[in-house]
Design a protein around this motif. Structure first.
Motif, PDB file in Angstrom:
ATOM      1  N   THR A  47       0.837  -1.203   0.000  1.00  0.00           N
ATOM      2  CA  THR A  47       0.000   0.000   0.000  1.00  0.00           C
ATOM      3  C   THR A  47       0.870   1.251   0.000  1.00  0.00           C
ATOM      4  N   ARG A  48       0.614   2.139  -0.947  1.00  0.00           N
ATOM      5  CA  ARG A  48       1.382   3.383  -1.026  1.00  0.00           C
ATOM      6  C   ARG A  48       0.878   4.360   0.036  1.00  0.00           C
ATOM      7  N   HIS A  49       1.793   4.971   0.747  1.00  0.00           N
ATOM      8  CA  HIS A  49       1.419   5.930   1.783  1.00  0.00           C
ATOM      9  C   HIS A  49       0.977   7.242   1.138  1.00  0.00           C
ATOM     10  N   ARG A  50      -0.178   7.735   1.557  1.00  0.00           N
ATOM     11  CA  ARG A  50      -0.651   9.027   1.092  1.00  0.00           C
ATOM     12  C   ARG A  50      -0.979   9.869   2.305  1.00  0.00           C
ATOM     13  N   PRO A  51      -0.432  11.050   2.402  1.00  0.00           N
ATOM     14  CA  PRO A  51      -0.758  11.896   3.554  1.00  0.00           C
ATOM     15  C   PRO A  51      -2.242  12.228   3.548  1.00  0.00           C
ATOM     16  N   SER A  52      -2.902  11.990   4.639  1.00  0.00           N
ATOM     17  CA  SER A  52      -4.335  12.269   4.715  1.00  0.00           C
ATOM     18  C   SER A  52      -4.654  12.932   6.038  1.00  0.00           C
ATOM     19  N   LEU A  53      -5.760  13.638   6.052  1.00  0.00           N
ATOM     20  CA  LEU A  53      -6.175  14.370   7.243  1.00  0.00           C
ATOM     21  C   LEU A  53      -6.983  13.504   8.186  1.00  0.00           C
ATOM     22  N   TYR A  54      -7.502  12.370   7.683  1.00  0.00           N
ATOM     23  CA  TYR A  54      -8.394  11.524   8.474  1.00  0.00           C
ATOM     24  C   TYR A  54      -7.889  10.093   8.520  1.00  0.00           C
ATOM     25  N   GLU A  55      -8.305   9.380   9.562  1.00  0.00           N
ATOM     26  CA  GLU A  55      -7.995   7.966   9.691  1.00  0.00           C
ATOM     27  C   GLU A  55      -9.223   7.229  10.200  1.00  0.00           C
ATOM     28  N   GLY A  56      -9.277   5.940   9.898  1.00  0.00           N
ATOM     29  CA  GLY A  56     -10.411   5.147  10.322  1.00  0.00           C
ATOM     30  C   GLY A  56     -10.566   5.154  11.832  1.00  0.00           C
ATOM     31  N   ALA A  57     -11.819   5.188  12.298  1.00  0.00           N
ATOM     32  CA  ALA A  57     -12.118   5.184  13.735  1.00  0.00           C
ATOM     33  C   ALA A  57     -13.469   4.514  13.938  1.00  0.00           C
ATOM     34  N   GLY A  58     -13.598   3.707  14.978  1.00  0.00           N
ATOM     35  CA  GLY A  58     -14.877   3.053  15.208  1.00  0.00           C
ATOM     36  C   GLY A  58     -15.062   1.855  14.299  1.00  0.00           C
ATOM     37  N   GLN A  59     -16.257   1.285  14.333  1.00  0.00           N
ATOM     38  CA  GLN A  59     -16.555   0.061  13.604  1.00  0.00           C
ATOM     39  C   GLN A  59     -17.124   0.367  12.221  1.00  0.00           C
ATOM     40  N   ALA A  60     -16.394  -0.032  11.171  1.00  0.00           N
ATOM     41  CA  ALA A  60     -16.932   0.086   9.818  1.00  0.00           C
ATOM     42  C   ALA A  60     -18.049  -0.931   9.627  1.00  0.00           C
ATOM     43  N   MET A  61     -18.969  -0.628   8.728  1.00  0.00           N
ATOM     44  CA  MET A  61     -20.115  -1.515   8.499  1.00  0.00           C
ATOM     45  C   MET A  61     -20.308  -1.774   7.015  1.00  0.00           C
ATOM     46  N   LEU A  62     -20.704  -2.997   6.726  1.00  0.00           N
ATOM     47  CA  LEU A  62     -21.154  -3.379   5.386  1.00  0.00           C
ATOM     48  C   LEU A  62     -22.659  -3.243   5.346  1.00  0.00           C
ATOM     49  N   ARG A  63     -23.173  -2.630   4.302  1.00  0.00           N
ATOM     50  CA  ARG A  63     -24.612  -2.585   4.044  1.00  0.00           C
ATOM     51  C   ARG A  63     -24.834  -3.315   2.729  1.00  0.00           C
ATOM     52  N   ALA A  64     -25.720  -4.304   2.708  1.00  0.00           N
ATOM     53  CA  ALA A  64     -25.859  -5.109   1.496  1.00  0.00           C
ATOM     54  C   ALA A  64     -27.273  -5.637   1.358  1.00  0.00           C
ATOM     55  N   ALA A  65     -27.668  -5.827   0.099  1.00  0.00           N
ATOM     56  CA  ALA A  65     -28.962  -6.439  -0.202  1.00  0.00           C
ATOM     57  C   ALA A  65     -28.912  -7.918   0.146  1.00  0.00           C
ATOM     58  N   VAL A  66     -30.028  -8.446   0.585  1.00  0.00           N
ATOM     59  CA  VAL A  66     -30.103  -9.869   0.917  1.00  0.00           C
ATOM     60  C   VAL A  66     -30.090 -10.711  -0.355  1.00  0.00           C
ATOM     61  N   HIS A  67     -30.790 -10.253  -1.381  1.00  0.00           N
ATOM     62  CA  HIS A  67     -30.948 -11.024  -2.612  1.00  0.00           C
ATOM     63  C   HIS A  67     -30.125 -10.409  -3.742  1.00  0.00           C
ATOM     64  N   THR A  68     -29.738 -11.241  -4.677  1.00  0.00           N
ATOM     65  CA  THR A  68     -28.918 -10.773  -5.803  1.00  0.00           C
ATOM     66  C   THR A  68     -29.686 -10.762  -7.115  1.00  0.00           C
ATOM     67  N   THR A  69     -30.914 -11.255  -7.134  1.00  0.00           N
ATOM     68  CA  THR A  69     -31.723 -11.244  -8.365  1.00  0.00           C
ATOM     69  C   THR A  69     -33.118 -10.731  -8.064  1.00  0.00           C
ATOM     70  N   GLU A  70     -33.692 -10.062  -9.032  1.00  0.00           N
ATOM     71  CA  GLU A  70     -35.059  -9.573  -8.902  1.00  0.00           C
ATOM     72  C   GLU A  70     -36.035 -10.743  -9.019  1.00  0.00           C
ATOM     73  N   PRO A  71     -37.253 -10.593  -8.506  1.00  0.00           N
ATOM     74  CA  PRO A  71     -38.279 -11.594  -8.792  1.00  0.00           C
ATOM     75  C   PRO A  71     -38.578 -11.585 -10.287  1.00  0.00           C
ATOM     76  N   ALA A  72     -39.015 -12.703 -10.809  1.00  0.00           N
ATOM     77  CA  ALA A  72     -39.341 -12.778 -12.235  1.00  0.00           C
ATOM     78  C   ALA A  72     -40.455 -11.789 -12.573  1.00  0.00           C
TER      79      ALA A  72
END
Length: 679
Positions: A2-27
């Motif tokens: 990973t290349r270092h890039r100067p940044s003003l912010y850093e990760g803090a707390g618990q990141a979350m995944l948000r995702a759909a339950v299904h991957t296909t529409e109903p017919a």
């Protein structure tokens, strides 16, 4: 590596995944034409509704729509217009079912997300639904209970801390931005004095009887019931916002009445996802760029005007009680727009001119994307005005991760797409803390604007009952500032009467009146404070004041260029800071009575002129509905949106490539990363 890039912010707390339950529409069979018969609409709905999982998911989210669809299928609704409306609503849900990741009922959920050296993705089928009573139904049950003096006898009540006295009247916030206005009678004056702190309902009634012996018990109960109805009094049946499930505080008899209510559902996904650390680096870089590209580096004009008014009236380093400072008669009132949404016309700025030139050039050259350079960032920073005095201490970034496969993601062949930026850490994740007990503790270490300030949790009820669950989050910080709630006094609880405002060196501060200690508030809710009818003005004031002259980091603001019919995508390194965006107005399309084919032909011609792709995202408030403009059903959904718009405008964003979510099995997703200012 990973290349270092100067940044003003850093990760803090618990990141979350948000995702759909299904991957296909109903017919979905071919979409019926507008002149289709009753049988055709019924056949279309019957086919879509035959998908058991889809039917269950929609029924949980919208029982009313489910009932309408079933009535149509059963032949109990003969009107074609009603059938078409139900079919359009069902089609929206069918698209959302597999193509939108915003957590909602059984459609999509959340899971903890980690960062490691390599990607790992496991998504199972054992998702856990956590249900709570629907806010509207529960409010009806509690209102009925509060209107029954016998049931209320052992319940405590207290005065709503959001009330205002103006002359000989008391103003009480009501649903949305409405309010009740009550004459300050001797009986009401006594109630205000006795119920300043929690008091038993029976005890309050007895004290009223002692002071006004000629008043009957029926009249006293009617008065107290009315004060509860208009929210001048808040009862202990109404759980404060730090209680995730509002039925937890109810006596057993009241809880039993809530058992059969419709439920709201939060879904904890059966998922274990780790992303490579370079994704977090890219998120931190994106947050840094957006912080540098803010429109108002030192606070909004609205807040700066208020600070000037306060300083002119009180001077600096003078602590003024919050209720006095925000009173329009005794103090300076709330900032403009807090009571009634308003903002004076903004003069054209140098930043606006630069962005208009950038967007216009891209349109003239037929470019859908503009790569942002370091020089462009510096130019826009300079155009925005003075350098910021400080940084927003913390925020949350919601992004999509685009990669065709896990190996591609691991070797760095990915892009991020910024979806939204929240005002503080916990804004988007806070309402899900109850699903992951313990994750909230990390937020106690967030930085503050003033290094000497104490971070306290802000607890308040939404201005509208249906949004109640959006403000609920377990207590994460040692102390709480409570507004408009029933709460018993405690050493760790502060109320508006305990707070003052001061201005030092042009910076406003919230301070604890008794000690002078500066406070900053963490409000773990995703409710947009600009929506006046969802946030009480006092709640917005307390939540914003400590950061009033800090940069307001948001998604990229095009300023005056937002009025253009097209703005290009803006990219920085591997991040799409803003997607390409088009506006289409109803006046360039046939009337709503024209056949769909004629309407589609005109739309196609417009798309050709403006180089609009087939796959787009239709912006609906703060949500986006994926559309494929080669499908009749999607065309009809767009048409219905334009017809229903009060301004006759539809806003379309470029959709991600079809294989963008290959790394996660084609599942609609987004990730939310809390970020804190680097020390």
């Amino acid at each position: 590596m990973t290349r270092h890039r100067p940044s003003l912010y850093e990760g803090a707390g618990q990141a979350m995944l948000r995702a759909a339950v299904h991957t296909t529409e109903p017919a979905m069979p071919p979409w019926p034409m507008a002149i289709a018969s009753v049988d055709e609409w019924r056949a279309w709905l019957s086919t879509v509704w035959s998908d058991t999982d889809f039917r269950r998911t929609v029924s949980q989210a919208s029982p009313d729509l489910a009932a309408q669809v079933q009535a149509i299928i059963d032949g109990r609704t003969p009107k074609v217009r009603r059938m078409r409306r139900a079919a359009l609503a069902t089609a929206r849900y069918a698209i959302r079912y597999a193509r939108r990741s915003t957590p909602y009922g059984l459609f999509a959920g959340v899971a903890p997300l980690g960062f490691d050296q390599a990607t790992s993705v496991r998504i199972g089928d054992e998702h856990q639904a956590v249900v709570r009573a629907d806010s509207v139904g529960l409010d009806e049950v509690l209102s009925a209970w509060e209107n029954d003096a016998a049931r209320m006898a052992d319940t405590e009540v207290c005065v709503n801390t959001l009330i205002r006295q103006r002359g000989q009247h008391i103003h009480v916030p009501s649903e949305g931005d409405a309010e009740f206005r009550l004459a300050l009678s001797p009986a009401l004056r006594l109630v205000l004095d006795l119920a300043r702190s929690p008091i038993g309902y029976r005890q309050l009634s007895d004290k009223l009887a002692a002071e006004f012996p000629a008043v009957s018990g029926t009249a006293r109960n009617r008065l107290l019931g009315e004060l509860l109805r208009v929210r001048l009094l808040r009862s202990s049946l109404r759980a404060p916002a730090t209680v995730a499930d509002p039925t937890d505080v109810l006596p057993s008899a009241a809880r039993a009445r809530a058992v059969g209510l419709r439920t709201a559902c939060d879904l904890r996904l059966d998922a274990d996802v780790q992303l490579p650390a370079q994704v977090l680096t890219e998120v931190e870089t994106a947050a840094t760029v957006l912080a540098r590209l803010v429109t108002h580096p030192n606070g909004t004009p609205t807040w700066r005007r208020w600070i000037k008014q306060f300083s002119e009236r009180y001077g600096e380093n003078t602590a003024v009680p919050v209720d006095v400072a925000t009173d329009p008669d005794r103090g300076v009132g709330f900032p403009a727009g807090f009571i009634t949404a308003s903002e004076p016309p903004r003069p054209m700025s140098q930043r606006d001119r630069l962005l208009l030139e950038l967007a216009g050039t891209a349109a003239a050259e037929g470019s859908r994307t503009v790569a942002v350079t370091g020089a462009m960032i510096e130019e826009l920073e300079a155009a925005a005005g003075d350098q910021p005095q400080d940084l927003a201490p913390h925020l949350e970034l919601a992004v999509q991760v685009h990669a065709t496969s896990v190996p591609a993601l691991d070797r760095g062949d990915f892009r991020l797409r910024v979806l939204t930026v929240s005002r503080s850490a916990g804004s988007m994740t806070g309402r899900f803390w109850h699903l992951f007990p313990g994750t909230e503790t990390a937020y106690a270490n967030l930085p503050t604007v003033d290094p000497q300030a104490e971070l306290a949790q802000f607890s308040f009820h939404a201005g509208r009952v249906p949004a109640d669950l959006l403000t609920r989050a377990p207590q994460a910080l040692p102390r709480v500032v409570s507004v408009g709630e029933f709460r018993r006094p405690a050493p760790h609880v502060l109320f508006p009467r305990d707070l003052s405002v001061t201005v030092t060196d042009g910076r406003p501060q919230l301070v604890e009146s008794a000690t002078g200690k500066p406070l900053e508030l963490l409000a773990p809710t995703a409710i947009n404070f600009l929506w006046n009818n969802y946030t009480p003005p006092m709640a917005r004031f307390l939540a914003e004041i400590s950061r009033a002259v800090s940069p307001q980091v948001t998604w990229f603001d095009w300023g005056a260029a937002w009025a253009l019919p097209f703005t290009p995508a803006l990219t920085y390194r591997r991040t799409i800071l803003a997607a390409a965006r088009w506006k289409i107005r109803s006046r360039v399309l046939p009337s709503r009575t024209a056949p769909l084919q004629q309407w589609a032909d005109q739309l196609r011609a417009w798309r050709a002129r403006f180089r609009v792709p087939e796959r787009v995202l239709l912006a609906e408030d703060d949500q986006q509905l994926p559309l494929d403009l080669s499908r009749d059903v999607d065309l009809d959904l767009l048409r219905a949106h334009v017809d229903a718009s009060p301004f006759g405008i539809a806003t379309l964003h470029e959709a991600p490539p079809p294989d963008a979510e290959g790394w996660i099995g084609g599942r609609a997703h987004s990730i939310v990363v809390p970020l804190a200012r680097r020390s």
